[in-house]
Design a protein around this motif. Structure first.
Motif, PDB file in Angstrom:
ATOM      1  N   GLU A  61       0.811  -1.215   0.000  1.00  0.00           N
ATOM      2  CA  GLU A  61       0.000   0.000   0.000  1.00  0.00           C
ATOM      3  C   GLU A  61       0.841   1.260   0.000  1.00  0.00           C
ATOM      4  O   GLU A  61       0.595   2.188  -0.788  1.00  0.00           O
ATOM      5  N   ASP A  62       1.835   1.351   0.875  1.00  0.00           N
ATOM      6  CA  ASP A  62       2.659   2.559   0.951  1.00  0.00           C
ATOM      7  C   ASP A  62       3.411   2.804  -0.353  1.00  0.00           C
ATOM      8  O   ASP A  62       3.545   3.952  -0.796  1.00  0.00           O
ATOM      9  N   VAL A  64       2.560   1.827  -3.410  1.00  0.00           N
ATOM     10  CA  VAL A  64       1.623   2.237  -4.460  1.00  0.00           C
ATOM     11  C   VAL A  64       1.287   3.718  -4.325  1.00  0.00           C
ATOM     12  O   VAL A  64       1.278   4.469  -5.309  1.00  0.00           O
ATOM     13  N   ARG A  65       1.022   4.141  -3.121  1.00  0.00           N
ATOM     14  CA  ARG A  65       0.692   5.551  -2.891  1.00  0.00           C
ATOM     15  C   ARG A  65       1.853   6.455  -3.316  1.00  0.00           C
ATOM     16  O   ARG A  65       1.666   7.448  -4.016  1.00  0.00           O
ATOM     17  N   ALA A  66       3.059   6.078  -2.919  1.00  0.00           N
ATOM     18  CA  ALA A  66       4.233   6.873  -3.273  1.00  0.00           C
ATOM     19  C   ALA A  66       4.485   6.853  -4.772  1.00  0.00           C
ATOM     20  O   ALA A  66       4.893   7.869  -5.365  1.00  0.00           O
ATOM     21  N   VAL A  68       2.269   6.623  -7.272  1.00  0.00           N
ATOM     22  CA  VAL A  68       1.346   7.501  -7.988  1.00  0.00           C
ATOM     23  C   VAL A  68       1.664   8.963  -7.705  1.00  0.00           C
ATOM     24  O   VAL A  68       1.581   9.821  -8.594  1.00  0.00           O
ATOM     25  N   GLU A  69       2.056   9.267  -6.481  1.00  0.00           N
ATOM     26  CA  GLU A  69       2.459  10.643  -6.170  1.00  0.00           C
ATOM     27  C   GLU A  69       3.676  11.054  -6.980  1.00  0.00           C
ATOM     28  O   GLU A  69       3.790  12.197  -7.422  1.00  0.00           O
ATOM     29  N   LEU A 111      -5.538  -1.282  -4.728  1.00  0.00           N
ATOM     30  CA  LEU A 111      -4.648  -0.213  -4.267  1.00  0.00           C
ATOM     31  C   LEU A 111      -4.352   0.782  -5.385  1.00  0.00           C
ATOM     32  O   LEU A 111      -4.361   2.000  -5.170  1.00  0.00           O
ATOM     33  N   GLN A 114      -7.473   2.933  -6.228  1.00  0.00           N
ATOM     34  CA  GLN A 114      -7.709   3.917  -5.173  1.00  0.00           C
ATOM     35  C   GLN A 114      -6.718   5.072  -5.262  1.00  0.00           C
ATOM     36  O   GLN A 114      -7.070   6.228  -4.998  1.00  0.00           O
ATOM     37  N   ALA A 115      -5.477   4.768  -5.639  1.00  0.00           N
ATOM     38  CA  ALA A 115      -4.451   5.806  -5.706  1.00  0.00           C
ATOM     39  C   ALA A 115      -4.657   6.770  -6.882  1.00  0.00           C
ATOM     40  O   ALA A 115      -4.415   7.965  -6.756  1.00  0.00           O
TER      41      ALA A 115
END
Length: 240
Positions: A61-62, A64-66, A68-69, A111, A114-115
């Motif tokens: 999760e972490d 994937v978020r990073a 896309v950012e 994930l 959502q991102a």
């Protein structure tokens, strides 16, 4: 045209998809584990395209978020990443075997979606393309965990298409038949010949067949196509 994020793009189908999208004018964020992307990045650049290295474990999760950012607003998400695909008969099947497939075919696509969703909603448009499989329909013995994961991904596709249509976001799935890539290098020639004998179009599929279907779904030509599972297997609809 915007950014297309292709997961598992260091080789195989993902590499072919990434190269074609870049050739069609997308800035392609090439995702894979560190150390697996250099060849694809170089080839895209040599072919006149634009690519970004996007290393990450797309089941975390972490990360994937990073990811896309880092790559910025994503216009096209191609969820292609996969892991090992063991053949396991029912008597030896474990819950862990199922979970290993669900990590890639349910958790990771969730994930990723959502991102990218906030940016797509803000712009009022977006494309999500899942890479599925025709294996749930073929129902081959020993492939129950893999087939269950891919069947779940098809269900996510249909539900999310209904949820996200109001935001101008389409969600579709491309279901390849058997497309030999690096992982199939040791497949005996007679096994491939036997498969082709059951393909109405009389040939084996190629990564380009899958890439061109994904490129269509990412294009404006597919603006009114959503919730669909497009099988790309030359008509190979019967189990062997």
């Amino acid at each position: 045209m915007g950014v297309a994020l292709v997961t598992g793009a260091g080789r195989g189908l993902g590499a072919g998809i990434a190269r074609l999208l870049a050739a069609r004018g997308w800035t392609v964020a090439v995702n894979d584990l560190p150390g697996r992307m250099s060849d694809v990045l170089s080839r895209i650049t040599e072919e006149g395209g634009t690519a970004l290295a996007a290393p990450a474990d797309v089941t975390a999760e972490d990360e994937v978020r990073a990811l896309v950012e880092e790559v910025g607003p994503v216009d096209v998400l191609v969820a292609n990443a996969t892991g090992p695909q063991p053949v396991v008969e029912l008597a030896k099947l474990t819950w862990r075997t199922h979970l290993d497939q669900l990590e890639f075919f349910v958790k990771s696509p969730t994930l990723l979606a959502q991102a990218v969703l906030p940016g797509m909603k803000e712009r009022g448009r977006g494309r999500i393309v899942h890479i599925g499989s025709d294996m749930p329909d073929r129902a081959l013995p020993g492939w129950s965990a893999y087939s269950a994961g891919k069947a779940a991904l098809a269900a996510l596709t249909r539900v999310w298409a209904r949820e996200l249509g109001q935001h101008g976001i389409t969600v579709n799935l491309v279901a390849p038949g058997w497309i030999p890539v690096e992982r199939h290098a040791d497949t005996p020639a007679d096994e491939q010949d036997a498969y082709v004998a059951d393909v109405p179009l009389g040939r084996i599929g190629t990564p380009a067949d899958i890439a061109s279907t994904v490129a269509f779904l990412a294009s404006d030509d597919a603006a009114f196509v959503t919730g669909q599972c497009l099988t790309v297997n030359g008509g190979h609809t019967y189990p062997r």
